[in-house]
Design a protein around this motif. Sequence first.
Motif, mmCIF file in Angstrom:
data_model
loop_
_atom_site.group_PDB
_atom_site.id
_atom_site.type_symbol
_atom_site.label_atom_id
_atom_site.label_comp_id
_atom_site.label_asym_id
_atom_site.label_seq_id
_atom_site.Cartn_x
_atom_site.Cartn_y
_atom_site.Cartn_z
ATOM 1 N N ALA A 1 -5.052 2.400 15.309
ATOM 2 C CA ALA A 1 -5.184 1.318 15.859
ATOM 3 C C ALA A 1 -3.998 0.905 16.674
ATOM 4 C CB ALA A 1 -5.384 0.170 14.987
ATOM 5 N N GLY A 2 -3.035 2.074 16.742
ATOM 6 C CA GLY A 2 -1.796 1.971 17.570
ATOM 7 C C GLY A 2 -0.607 0.868 16.897
ATOM 8 N N TYR A 3 -0.863 0.630 15.573
ATOM 9 C CA TYR A 3 -0.127 -0.259 14.803
ATOM 10 C C TYR A 3 0.918 0.350 13.762
ATOM 11 C CZ TYR A 3 -3.009 -3.898 16.534
ATOM 12 O OH TYR A 3 -3.838 -4.750 17.472
ATOM 13 N N PRO A 4 1.984 0.157 13.774
ATOM 14 C CA PRO A 4 3.081 0.748 13.027
ATOM 15 C C PRO A 4 2.875 0.393 11.526
ATOM 16 C CG PRO A 4 4.271 -0.902 13.998
ATOM 17 C CD PRO A 4 3.020 -0.903 14.706
ATOM 18 N N THR A 5 3.258 1.349 10.392
ATOM 19 C CA THR A 5 3.203 0.969 9.128
ATOM 20 C C THR A 5 4.648 0.776 8.573
ATOM 21 O OG1 THR A 5 1.158 2.026 8.728
ATOM 22 C CG2 THR A 5 2.563 1.662 6.810
ATOM 23 N N SER A 6 5.158 -0.408 8.373
ATOM 24 C CA SER A 6 6.361 -0.667 8.005
ATOM 25 C C SER A 6 6.582 -0.748 6.401
ATOM 26 C CB SER A 6 6.878 -2.044 8.656
ATOM 27 O OG SER A 6 8.149 -2.480 8.022
ATOM 28 N N PHE A 7 7.673 -0.515 5.888
ATOM 29 C CA PHE A 7 8.025 -0.497 4.545
ATOM 30 C C PHE A 7 8.778 -1.954 4.310
ATOM 31 C CE2 PHE A 7 9.932 0.510 0.331
ATOM 32 C CZ PHE A 7 8.839 0.601 -0.173
ATOM 33 N N PHE A 8 8.370 -2.984 3.983
ATOM 34 C CA PHE A 8 9.010 -4.435 3.944
ATOM 35 C C PHE A 8 9.993 -4.424 4.932
ATOM 36 C CE2 PHE A 8 7.455 -2.896 -0.249
ATOM 37 C CZ PHE A 8 6.666 -3.720 -0.829
ATOM 38 N N GLY A 9 9.743 -4.292 6.100
ATOM 39 C CA GLY A 9 10.811 -4.304 7.233
ATOM 40 C C GLY A 9 12.008 -3.349 7.176
ATOM 41 N N LEU B 1 4.093 5.472 -5.496
ATOM 42 C CA LEU B 1 4.031 5.643 -7.100
ATOM 43 C C LEU B 1 3.041 6.456 -7.328
ATOM 44 C CD1 LEU B 1 4.419 1.516 -7.646
ATOM 45 C CD2 LEU B 1 6.179 3.592 -8.298
ATOM 46 N N ALA B 2 2.013 6.460 -6.661
ATOM 47 C CA ALA B 2 0.989 7.402 -7.018
ATOM 48 C C ALA B 2 1.313 8.761 -7.014
ATOM 49 C CB ALA B 2 -0.320 7.249 -6.274
ATOM 50 N N ILE B 3 1.978 9.233 -5.819
ATOM 51 C CA ILE B 3 2.642 10.394 -5.909
ATOM 52 C C ILE B 3 3.656 10.831 -7.003
ATOM 53 C CG2 ILE B 3 4.361 12.112 -4.525
ATOM 54 C CD1 ILE B 3 2.901 10.614 -1.952
ATOM 55 N N ALA B 4 4.258 9.844 -7.412
ATOM 56 C CA ALA B 4 5.316 9.916 -8.512
ATOM 57 C C ALA B 4 4.610 10.058 -9.803
ATOM 58 C CB ALA B 4 6.215 8.623 -8.526
ATOM 59 N N ARG B 5 3.542 9.572 -9.970
ATOM 60 C CA ARG B 5 2.593 9.605 -11.115
ATOM 61 C C ARG B 5 2.082 10.870 -11.306
ATOM 62 N NH1 ARG B 5 1.031 9.732 -15.759
ATOM 63 N NH2 ARG B 5 -0.855 8.316 -16.623
ATOM 64 N N VAL B 6 1.656 11.483 -10.134
ATOM 65 C CA VAL B 6 0.944 12.855 -10.101
ATOM 66 C C VAL B 6 2.060 14.030 -10.671
ATOM 67 C CG1 VAL B 6 -0.016 14.660 -8.749
ATOM 68 C CG2 VAL B 6 -0.811 12.395 -8.632
ATOM 69 N N LEU B 7 3.277 13.752 -9.979
ATOM 70 C CA LEU B 7 4.490 14.536 -10.271
ATOM 71 C C LEU B 7 4.968 14.479 -11.565
ATOM 72 C CD1 LEU B 7 6.428 14.286 -6.796
ATOM 73 C CD2 LEU B 7 5.048 16.315 -7.591
ATOM 74 N N TRP B 8 5.065 13.294 -12.174
ATOM 75 C CA TRP B 8 5.395 13.060 -13.585
ATOM 76 C C TRP B 8 4.358 13.735 -14.555
ATOM 77 C CZ3 TRP B 8 9.527 12.236 -16.015
ATOM 78 C CH2 TRP B 8 9.528 12.056 -17.402
ATOM 79 N N GLY C 1 0.705 -1.068 -0.035
ATOM 80 C CA GLY C 1 0.168 -0.004 -0.016
ATOM 81 C C GLY C 1 0.854 1.277 -0.012
ATOM 82 N N MET C 2 1.894 1.311 0.929
ATOM 83 C CA MET C 2 2.785 2.470 0.815
ATOM 84 C C MET C 2 3.636 2.603 -0.449
ATOM 85 S SD MET C 2 1.762 3.631 3.500
ATOM 86 C CE MET C 2 2.800 5.264 3.687
ATOM 87 N N LEU C 3 3.966 1.369 -1.051
ATOM 88 C CA LEU C 3 4.531 1.444 -2.391
ATOM 89 C C LEU C 3 3.569 2.143 -3.481
ATOM 90 C CD1 LEU C 3 7.026 0.764 -4.236
ATOM 91 C CD2 LEU C 3 6.135 -1.340 -4.551
#
Length: 186
Positions: free
Chosen positions: A114-122, A61-68, A55-57
């Motif tokens: 929910a108090g849970y972290p969001t990691s990027f592939f560890g 990519l969505a941000i990159a798409r808008v910037l592009w 999801g974070m990827l």
Amino acid sequence: MQWRNSPLGYGAAAKFLHWSIVILVIAQYLVIESAEELADGPEKLEAIGLHKSIGMLVFGLAIARVLWKLVNSGQPAPVPMPRAQRIAAAAGHGLLYLLILAQPLTGWLMSSSAGYPTSFFGLFEFPMLVGENHDAHEFLEETHELLFAVLVTVAVLHALAALYHHFVKKDQSLRRMLPFVRLRGS
């Protein structure tokens, strides 16, 4: 291989971002559906962690798409169509951009509430966006699911419109976004 858009079609960068997001959104659905079938435990947590990372990827990519899109001024020439269709196409594209940004953002907010972290592939963790709050979490979970349903609906309409242009109108709308396709006149 042309990286930038041209009057004939989209460049490799736009195509890569477009199709990467499509594939990752489908993967997101498959991962979370399989996670929901698992019993609570390490496998389920691992699947949910993978869902968050993808999801974070997608968000990046969505941000990159808008910037592009903003910096790449050479857009393909519009396909001839009635004004109402042009407006609907622009609105549909705008809604797709909004949804592919909002969907991961609501997931990140939901996880934070929910108090849970969001990691990027560890590799690292994203900051918590909000404090722990059960009511906010429930609201964000419902919003996240609703946005996904809207995203799927708009994406299917988008795909159907591309197929309509390809098979009925017989124009270059679909071909100019397909990877590895040489357009007539190029």
